[in-house]
Design a protein around this motif. Sequence first.
Motif: not given
Length: 302
Positions: A97-123
């Motif tokens: 989120l590119l945040l520093q200690e003490g920065d303001l952040v907006q928090v909102d509740n959401v409803s998300l779909p259930i995951a069926t697939f995900a692709k990852f790339q190791p760094q």
Amino acid sequence: MFQFGRMFPEMPNGRNFGETYRCYSVTMLGDREDVERGGKIIMPPSALDKLTRLHIQYPMLFKLTNKKMKRETHCGVLEFVADEGRIYIPYWMMKNLLLQEGDLVQVDNVSLPIATFAKFQPQHTDFLDISNPKAVLENALRSFACLTVEDLIEFKYNDKIYEMRVLESKPGRAVSIIECDMNVDFAAPLGYKEPERQKPRDTEQEQDMEHEDEADDAFKIFQGKGNRLDGKNKGLECMETQSSNGPPKRGIPNYGYKKNTITFIRNSRKAENGAQSPEDKMFEAFSGDGQSLRKVKTKGRR
């Protein structure tokens, strides 16, 4: 209106939770490795009171937004023990989120779909050293509640931290991974290079090289040079010619050999005039003339 037995007024259904908090890393709370290596945050008790009155469905999922940098991610909640006006989130989430200690952040509740697939790339290519990467990742994702595309998540395995970039998720850009059956795929790690394949040589060229190697390794007898005690080299030219043309001719075996006997065979040479040389005569034992050191009279002796 207040109702009997309730401490808080009833809120109408359908309202969403939305608050702005000061953001701090989990390290401010001390040793909370369970929060640092997961995808859940710690919120204040007042947030739980408001969520309860809003009848938010479980599991509680939230969207964190940095409005200044226009960055967002999604997470779950682990505890409601933070100081009022603050939330504590993992450090990897603050980097996304590119945040520093003490920065303001907006928090909102959401409803998300259930995951069926995900692709990852190791760094890092070190991820390839893991014997069963899917099982390791499945165990690490138990500490996460949701995934967001382009997020860089972290997990710990064998005292080593691994970073994974979320490249793709279905059925949406942000999905819930709580109690789901999700297929996982991996992209090539950053910095990974395919091993170079050697071009196959021509078949004819390989056969020619094999024949040359066999010819070089073939056994040749009497390849050395002989030395005589008198220093002469007579006969070596004949041996070299014979060895170069082919294997030397072997002699005729002695078919009349008897056990425990020794037979001396001598070469015979013919004289130039055709007469038989003394060496060709039959050998007779004690056939020579005797000699004496002094002359002795033999008269009268028998």
